[in-house]
Enzyme design. Sequence first.
Site, PDB file in Angstrom:
ATOM      1  N   SER A   1       0.791  -1.235   0.000  1.00 13.67           N
ATOM      2  CA  SER A   1       0.000   0.000   0.000  1.00 13.67           C
ATOM      3  C   SER A   1       0.822   1.284   0.000  1.00 13.67           C
ATOM      4  O   SER A   1       0.277   2.359  -0.228  1.00 13.67           O
ATOM      5  CB  SER A   1      -0.939   0.025   1.207  1.00 13.67           C
ATOM      6  OG  SER A   1      -1.967  -0.924   1.047  1.00 13.67           O
TER       7      SER A   1
ATOM      8  N   LYS B   1       0.352   3.364  -2.930  1.00 13.89           N
ATOM      9  CA  LYS B   1      -0.784   4.278  -3.098  1.00 13.89           C
ATOM     10  C   LYS B   1      -0.345   5.741  -3.050  1.00 13.89           C
ATOM     11  O   LYS B   1      -1.008   6.605  -3.624  1.00 13.89           O
ATOM     12  CB  LYS B   1      -1.839   4.002  -2.016  1.00 13.89           C
ATOM     13  CG  LYS B   1      -2.489   2.626  -2.179  1.00 13.89           C
ATOM     14  CD  LYS B   1      -3.376   2.257  -0.983  1.00 13.89           C
ATOM     15  CE  LYS B   1      -3.958   0.862  -1.179  1.00 13.89           C
ATOM     16  NZ  LYS B   1      -4.647   0.359   0.034  1.00 13.89           N
TER      17      LYS B   1
ATOM     18  N   TYR C   1      -3.464  -2.199 -10.507  1.00 13.55           N
ATOM     19  CA  TYR C   1      -3.422  -1.962  -9.064  1.00 13.55           C
ATOM     20  C   TYR C   1      -2.517  -2.979  -8.349  1.00 13.55           C
ATOM     21  O   TYR C   1      -1.676  -2.619  -7.525  1.00 13.55           O
ATOM     22  CB  TYR C   1      -4.845  -2.013  -8.521  1.00 13.55           C
ATOM     23  CG  TYR C   1      -4.963  -1.967  -7.038  1.00 13.55           C
ATOM     24  CD1 TYR C   1      -4.810  -0.774  -6.325  1.00 13.55           C
ATOM     25  CD2 TYR C   1      -5.247  -3.116  -6.307  1.00 13.55           C
ATOM     26  CE1 TYR C   1      -4.926  -0.740  -4.941  1.00 13.55           C
ATOM     27  CE2 TYR C   1      -5.369  -3.093  -4.934  1.00 13.55           C
ATOM     28  CZ  TYR C   1      -5.208  -1.911  -4.254  1.00 13.55           C
ATOM     29  OH  TYR C   1      -5.331  -1.868  -2.888  1.00 13.55           O
TER      30      TYR C   1
ATOM     31  N   TYR D   1      -4.185   3.328   7.424  1.00 11.78           N
ATOM     32  CA  TYR D   1      -5.400   2.532   7.591  1.00 11.78           C
ATOM     33  C   TYR D   1      -6.228   3.113   8.747  1.00 11.78           C
ATOM     34  O   TYR D   1      -6.414   4.327   8.818  1.00 11.78           O
ATOM     35  CB  TYR D   1      -5.048   1.055   7.864  1.00 11.78           C
ATOM     36  CG  TYR D   1      -4.179   0.431   6.823  1.00 11.78           C
ATOM     37  CD1 TYR D   1      -4.678   0.157   5.547  1.00 11.78           C
ATOM     38  CD2 TYR D   1      -2.855   0.114   7.090  1.00 11.78           C
ATOM     39  CE1 TYR D   1      -3.871  -0.435   4.575  1.00 11.78           C
ATOM     40  CE2 TYR D   1      -2.047  -0.476   6.128  1.00 11.78           C
ATOM     41  CZ  TYR D   1      -2.573  -0.745   4.872  1.00 11.78           C
ATOM     42  OH  TYR D   1      -1.772  -1.322   3.938  1.00 11.78           O
TER      43      TYR D   1
ATOM     44  N   VAL E   1       1.275  -3.642   3.942  1.00 13.73           N
ATOM     45  CA  VAL E   1       1.268  -4.924   4.658  1.00 13.73           C
ATOM     46  C   VAL E   1       2.525  -5.753   4.412  1.00 13.73           C
ATOM     47  O   VAL E   1       2.700  -6.810   5.005  1.00 13.73           O
ATOM     48  CB  VAL E   1       0.012  -5.782   4.342  1.00 13.73           C
ATOM     49  CG1 VAL E   1      -1.234  -5.123   4.895  1.00 13.73           C
ATOM     50  CG2 VAL E   1      -0.094  -6.049   2.859  1.00 13.73           C
TER      51      VAL E   1
END
Lengths: 304, 304, 304, 304
Positions: A63, A66, A188, A240, A258
């Site tokens: 992530s 992102k 993605y 998160y 993660v």
Amino acid sequence: MDLQQLLDDICAGAASHYGQGRVADYIPALASVAPAQFGIAIHTLEGDLYSSGQAQKRFSIQSISKAFSLTMAIHRHGDELWQRVGKEPSGTAFNSLVQLEFEKGIPRNPFINAGALVVADSLCSRLSAPVHAMLETVRLMAGTASITIDRKVADSEYEHRYRNAAMANLMKSFGNFENEVDRVLRAYFSYCALSMNCVELARAFSFLAADGRCPQSGRQWLTKRQTQQLNALLLTSGLYDAAGDFAYRVGMPGKSGVGGGIMAVVPGRFTVCVWAPELNEYGNSVVGLWALEELSKALDLSLF
Amino acid sequence: MDLQQLLDDICAGAASHYGQGRVADYIPALASVAPAQFGIAIHTLEGDLYSSGQAQKRFSIQSISKAFSLTMAIHRHGDELWQRVGKEPSGTAFNSLVQLEFEKGIPRNPFINAGALVVADSLCSRLSAPVHAMLETVRLMAGTASITIDRKVADSEYEHRYRNAAMANLMKSFGNFENEVDRVLRAYFSYCALSMNCVELARAFSFLAADGRCPQSGRQWLTKRQTQQLNALLLTSGLYDAAGDFAYRVGMPGKSGVGGGIMAVVPGRFTVCVWAPELNEYGNSVVGLWALEELSKALDLSLF
Amino acid sequence: MDLQQLLDDICAGAASHYGQGRVADYIPALASVAPAQFGIAIHTLEGDLYSSGQAQKRFSIQSISKAFSLTMAIHRHGDELWQRVGKEPSGTAFNSLVQLEFEKGIPRNPFINAGALVVADSLCSRLSAPVHAMLETVRLMAGTASITIDRKVADSEYEHRYRNAAMANLMKSFGNFENEVDRVLRAYFSYCALSMNCVELARAFSFLAADGRCPQSGRQWLTKRQTQQLNALLLTSGLYDAAGDFAYRVGMPGKSGVGGGIMAVVPGRFTVCVWAPELNEYGNSVVGLWALEELSKALDLSLF
Amino acid sequence: MDLQQLLDDICAGAASHYGQGRVADYIPALASVAPAQFGIAIHTLEGDLYSSGQAQKRFSIQSISKAFSLTMAIHRHGDELWQRVGKEPSGTAFNSLVQLEFEKGIPRNPFINAGALVVADSLCSRLSAPVHAMLETVRLMAGTASITIDRKVADSEYEHRYRNAAMANLMKSFGNFENEVDRVLRAYFSYCALSMNCVELARAFSFLAADGRCPQSGRQWLTKRQTQQLNALLLTSGLYDAAGDFAYRVGMPGKSGVGGGIMAVVPGRFTVCVWAPELNEYGNSVVGLWALEELSKALDLSLF
């Protein structure tokens, strides 16, 4: 204070925190990573590099990507992007699909999965080769041509794509998804499967500490104001469901993955990246959080 | 830049933004406030005061009081408080009772109503006269003995107490409420009914810009680290469901109230308070948000 | 088939199902009931009574009282009542407050707690002594003057009132609650604390099998059509979150209570009441459900 | 009472109820149906047929097909099916994805879309040609070889598949979906696109009034007990979020579709099907509901 000594001290202390979390195991490629590892790297605006532990060992950035894709999307779409994705922290993970339904297909922010899928979709609309473009950009940002995407990880993620596919389809039913679901999922998962180390990540994100200008490439990825805005979003939504706790304990904009990595920004000073694969219940690196809190306290880095 | 001139310019520009929001109307005492008003005040760590417009006119501080009560509770309970209330931004307003139920009576943060009720409950457990104690504290913080609670507002809030009563009872059913619901509601509504002006609020909160030490009274309300933590919470959760947008646009810790006030903090430099009664859909002052964004851009105040 | 023999057979088989559930323990007065007990009674339209086991032993009828209070409310308010409460089965228990909020204070049906509170509120609006009136009505329906309310149970429920108080306050905030919350809670808990046995309950509800006319008192409690409608509501919503399963397995309108009782109706033929204190995860009597399914299969009682 | 006369009277009265609803318009193929139409047909267990209005005009049966597919799935899987789908009424439509997530991919009942998708998935697991098998079964049940699937409707539904695709993917992420999402969606939309008229539907479902035995084909589709169970499920969950109201007003097991059809069952006597394309807010035929309520009142058909 001697920065190198501080990083070495933190690295030495890391081992005593092993065993408190669990390595991500939803795909085999991640589950096989050895848990007891730690790396940290700082890249200053002056171009100095400090690191300790396994700072040169590549891991799956997951992530953290992102923040790269959002940078690319802001670069291309500007403020238009915010018609399709919100800027507010989300509630609990439990709520992801609930909120998406309640808010009629507009994800709350670009760092929850639904939001990152919209960002990826927006890149797929503008780029004929969205994966290649990302790889080239990240190589440029990090100043390292050897960065690659781990195909085994990307394929494994795709095989376990169903929850993300559910979100993408739900957004498509609300008219907030432009491309074929499968094409966007492929892009993605490729972004998430970027394999980088702490040094490369600290360097690649240094534009966030430098008003948007990449010291490596000289490229202005974002304007100064866009950079402040992206850092604000990282602070309110980057970890998160633990963004509030991270702001409280560490006080810096950051993004976790993660794979066990966390990158964080001290605007005007430096970027830092830590890596330690064991995760807490929120999916954030246990030892990474501890290390960043130690660093923040030692150098009084909290923005507040 | 001449700070006084800047405030006067912002004040002059405010009028062109009138009419875009609506004065809070859920109780008569608030509904009767004239909409087209604006005040702004800055209080620097050097003790200088700058203000413009109706900066001396008192208004109902409403939820801004949650920053006062949280300060008092941290002062008394320290880290224990966080057993009873979270530090994470909430999702949508819609979710308030949902989340409270899902998270078994633990409010997500101390600035949503449920969280502020728990904070008030914790003060009622330690203080025999929790309203009097609050009034004394705020007078000391602001250096103004004439600050009062508007009983008419407090009584009117109590008459419309049912949604807050629902939340308090739900928390009590989960064992996260120590005192009689009615006693806590009375205290909570009294806090919200504090009547203060922009100058008094800027002065009262100056400890948040000064590592926890109140320049007026010399009192150390919070430790330096607690102050950073409180500012972090204000940034991630201080503006209802628009905290992300406020961080994005203004980039400062802040707290708003439905009376139309917003206070914000530039750590190490100053505190600012704006007031303009018209609210947007999120319950935040429309013109106040505009004014703080102008100020932030003009002085490059974003922490990021 | 010999009905008495069938009941005796079921009663004999009940013991082998003991130990699969747990007696309600949220208040001491219920927690102290011995678990291994069973009673069953059938009251036919011809006035014949069949019973077996502890059919004469009184227990706390709890939510079975919701069928009494709804009858009284329909009797007094007619169709107007349905402006304030819905007729649809609810989703999961988890959703109670969620749904109440989403549907703006209108409970989905009169048998979930929120709905029964609205029904009690509507009775408090019309009756100066709503508890006395209920007691008189139930005594008349059952033809037994000695039926009483267990004050110890009612008081204990009141001490644990907070979740129900939360719902009542939430409805009041939406304008769907006419009386003081406390007064209605007192009435509601008194209804739940009615102490009756299987024979009395089978007799009291016989009007539901008889087109609304009570064979004991000769009173027409409901019109024939209202009776069909009430039976329909019992079938779709009478067993908490297990109404679908009850319709599937037993096929009769029914109402259960956490005291371990279940009453059921075979329109045109008879009413039946079973009692066995051990509850399953949905709050329904484990052995009671088994007994009613046996009875339904043996006599082919499913309405479908 | 003369049944034919009654149907003619109802048919004559239908026109005065036109204009109160709206024809389904989420796909062009349905949006083009003329609104002011009405048909009704009754098929008795003695084999007598009564009909009035446009009872021979075929329409898109849509969700009525869920009763066919569930029959086929129970026939093939028996009680095993209930491991994958619940038997409880759902809450509001709003909750569909919420509940699916909360209950970890197990739909609450086989008549909500998620449940019908699981049923279709279970058929795809057992049948090599699940669409052909359905068509053959329905032709046999109705005694009409000319029944077909409207490919234009099926294709149009597939083009608007995203919400259903979201639910199927979510269930797959929870391990409750065996086949490729796309294959099941194709089968599911084909079932919904069956084109039948009132007479054919009344005849096809006559096994539900006849303990599971089809009078046309002589086939025992379900056992007597399975038939009672299916009827119970139809009563508690057959009319979307208006099942409670339908039980209250009509009192019969039934299944509606957004094509404007509703079929209902009077066990032991007959099946009835009405059709009128205008829908209310719950997706049920406005005039169809009125007609069934009239019929139920005139013949005292309520099971309760």
